[in-house]
Design an enzyme around this catalytic site. Structure first.
Site, PDB file in Angstrom:
ATOM      1  N   THR A  15      78.859  -9.554  87.693  1.00  0.00           N
ATOM      2  CA  THR A  15      79.371  -9.516  86.315  1.00  0.00           C
ATOM      3  C   THR A  15      80.203  -8.258  86.072  1.00  0.00           C
ATOM      4  O   THR A  15      81.307  -8.329  85.533  1.00  0.00           O
ATOM      5  CB  THR A  15      78.189  -9.558  85.315  1.00  0.00           C
ATOM      6  N   CYS A  43      67.853 -17.587  87.123  1.00  0.00           N
ATOM      7  CA  CYS A  43      67.100 -18.216  86.028  1.00  0.00           C
ATOM      8  C   CYS A  43      66.982 -19.728  86.211  1.00  0.00           C
ATOM      9  O   CYS A  43      66.076 -20.360  85.670  1.00  0.00           O
ATOM     10  CB  CYS A  43      67.780 -17.932  84.688  1.00  0.00           C
ATOM     11  N   ASN A 271      72.082  10.465  86.474  1.00  0.00           N
ATOM     12  CA  ASN A 271      72.310  11.915  86.364  1.00  0.00           C
ATOM     13  C   ASN A 271      73.524  12.361  87.176  1.00  0.00           C
ATOM     14  O   ASN A 271      73.956  13.500  87.061  1.00  0.00           O
ATOM     15  CB  ASN A 271      71.060  12.718  86.772  1.00  0.00           C
ATOM     16  N   PRO A 273      77.300  11.515  87.068  1.00  0.00           N
ATOM     17  CA  PRO A 273      78.158  10.752  86.147  1.00  0.00           C
ATOM     18  C   PRO A 273      79.088   9.745  86.829  1.00  0.00           C
ATOM     19  O   PRO A 273      79.577   8.821  86.162  1.00  0.00           O
ATOM     20  CB  PRO A 273      78.978  11.821  85.414  1.00  0.00           C
ATOM     21  N   TYR A 423      72.393 -24.484  56.685  1.00  0.00           N
ATOM     22  CA  TYR A 423      71.425 -25.518  56.290  1.00  0.00           C
ATOM     23  C   TYR A 423      72.069 -26.892  56.166  1.00  0.00           C
ATOM     24  O   TYR A 423      73.075 -27.081  55.485  1.00  0.00           O
ATOM     25  CB  TYR A 423      70.730 -25.184  54.948  1.00  0.00           C
TER      26      TYR A 423
END
Ligand code: FAD
Length: 444
Positions: A15, A43, A271, A273, A423
């Site tokens: 991704t 999944c 930590n 960068p 609704y």
């Protein structure tokens, strides 16, 4: 031209590579994965095994050739990243097919190595009849075993997401399924009353549940539990947890946080960068409490991939933290949650109150309505929402998604009464369960 190296080519890795290309047409992007399949939907694997998804290839989103053609990203499968040389800004890689080793330089390195299944240190776990389900190859192994051995009795160890999805799918194949779970109730991320409703559904559907015990040993078809009971099983699925893959990060002296994940800041930087960490192996922070949190789920991995792609292309879009939003189908029930549950509220010693509403998903006079129960925990002083759980038939996911949005926007529980939600009789009621929670909270 920026050179970006990614470790992992599935949930977060594929991704992030695709998204970086979207925002930076010039970057040179190389992705390594030690497995032989990339960018598949883990999944979907329980549903392939259960035959609900008929074509196993349909859960594979792309392959290296197509990805190269569409996104100009070089994906090298069956390549393991062995070491990070932070000083030299290089990774050491082994081609698992040829054995060749080489180095690849980077300007930015993104770690998305996921995790491995936790296996208990008990006798018999090495048996070819004991499986875990983490990746595409695991899925194929379980599927093949079922198709060739025609087993009748299965034990699933671990009543979390994967365990429950496997129990349902094995039942769907007509197997006798026993679910063994260590704690007194399954699905520890849910409040106990909600978990108990899932247990009731399992009983209704013929899944035998044994709680408060674990597998102590397995020999042949005999599986001995810690409570002394012997069960007979043709195979076992172990789904007792996930261990984040942090070996590379640890060797490179990147900080590992208290949840066991690679510590990251609001831009998913470690930590160092120039090294980012995303997905199951990364630790970020809880949106409600600010405490360290790790959520090994696909949605956070995708959101984090976006943040990294933005950061690398000059847009500092800070992550607001994690909620751990999740949803689960258990036969005819859906259970979903977001934010803190009763136990985490207690553990953190937070002030809280709860409003619960049980009602219909949509108009009671419309044929396919279902009952849902929505529970919302909030801080009685600030009225801010801490978390929510919902269980029932259709529309459970939608109510939790609304609560997620409310938490993200900083709404109070009282604000829920005012939301003008969709609704019409097939979808909701003029007073949606979300509004009802707001009404009840105001008068509480
Ligand atoms: P992964 O997708 O696991 O990818 C990591 C990759 O990195 C692996 O292919 C691994 O081989 C590779 N790798 C690790 N180390 C190295 C190395 N040193 N060199 C090269 N390659 C390396 N999430 C949901 O939100 N909803 C669901 O319904 C859901 N269901 C799931 C069902 C199952 C059975 C499983 C297993 C997971 C499920 N998940 C679900 C979780 C979701 O799939 C993960 O959160 C997501 O894939 C995490 O992405 P990731 O990139 O962190 O890790």
């Amino acid at each position: 031209m920026k050179k970006i190296v990614v470790v992992g080519a599935v949930g977060g890795g594929a991704t992030v590579a695709g998204q970086i290309r979207f925002y930076d047409p010039d970057a040179h992007i190389v992705v390594f994965d030690r497995e032989s399949t990339m960018s598949y939907a883990a999944c979907g694997t329980p549903y392939v095994i259960g035959g609900v998804i008929e074509d196993e290839r349909s859960i594979i989103m792309t392959d290296p050739e197509k990805f190269k053609k569409k996104r100009d990203v070089n994906v090298k499968l069956q390549h393991e990243v062995l070491k990070i040389d932070r000083e030299g800004k290089k990774v050491h890689v082994r081609n698992l097919v040829t054995g060749e080793q080489f180095q690849e330089s980077y300007d930015a390195l993104i770690l998305s190595p996921g995790g491995s299944a936790v296996m208990p240190d008990v006798k018999g776990m090495e048996s070819s009849k004991v499986f875990s389900l983490r990746n595409y190859e695991d899925m194929q192994r379980i599927d093949q075993f079922i198709k060739t051995q025609q087993p009748k009795n299965a034990i699933v160890s671990g009543g979390g997401f994967i365990g429950l999805e496997m129990a349902e799918n094995l039942k769907h194949l007509g197997l006798n399924v026993t679910l063994v779970h260590k704690s007194p109730t399954i699905m520890s991320i849910l409040d106990t009353d909600i978990s108990l409703l899932i247990e009731k559904e399992l009983a209704l559907q013929g899944v035998k549940l044994l709680t408060g015990t674990t597998i102590e040993k397995t020999e042949g078809k005999t599986v001995t539990l810690g409570n002394g009971i012997d069960l007979q099983a043709d195979f076992i699925i172990m789904s007792i947890g996930l261990k984040p893959s942090t070996q590379l990060a640890e060797k490179a002296e990147l900080n590992i946080g208290e949840t066991g994940g690679i510590q990251t800041n609001e831009f998913m930087q470690t930590n160092d960068p120039s090294i980012y960490a995303i997905g199951d192996a990364s630790e970020n922070f809880d949106m409600v409490t600010g405490d360290p949190k790790r959520v090994p789920l696909a949605s956070p991995a995708h959101r984090q991939a976006f943040i990294v792609a933005q950061h690398l292309t000059g847009n500092k879009l800070a992550k607001k933290g994690l909620l751990g939003t999740s949803v689960l189908k258990v036969f005819s029930l859906t259970a979903a949650m977001t934010g803190l549950n009763e136990q985490s509220i207690k553990d953190k010693n937070l002030q809280s109150a709860t409003v619960t509403h049980t009602g219909n998903s949509n108009a009671g006079y419309y044929p396919d309505h279902a009952q849902i129960t929505l529970k919302v925990h909030y801080n009685p002083e600030t009225r801010k929402i801490l978390g929510a759980q919902c269980i029932g038939g259709k529309g459970v996911d939608k109510r939790i998604d609304v609560i997620v949005t409310a938490i993200y926007a900083g709404l109070t529980v009282d604000d829920l009464q005012a939301l003008e939600l969709c609704y019409a009789p097939p979808y909701s009621s003029p007073k949606d369960p979300i509004n009802m929670i707001g009404y009840k909270a105001i008068t509480k």
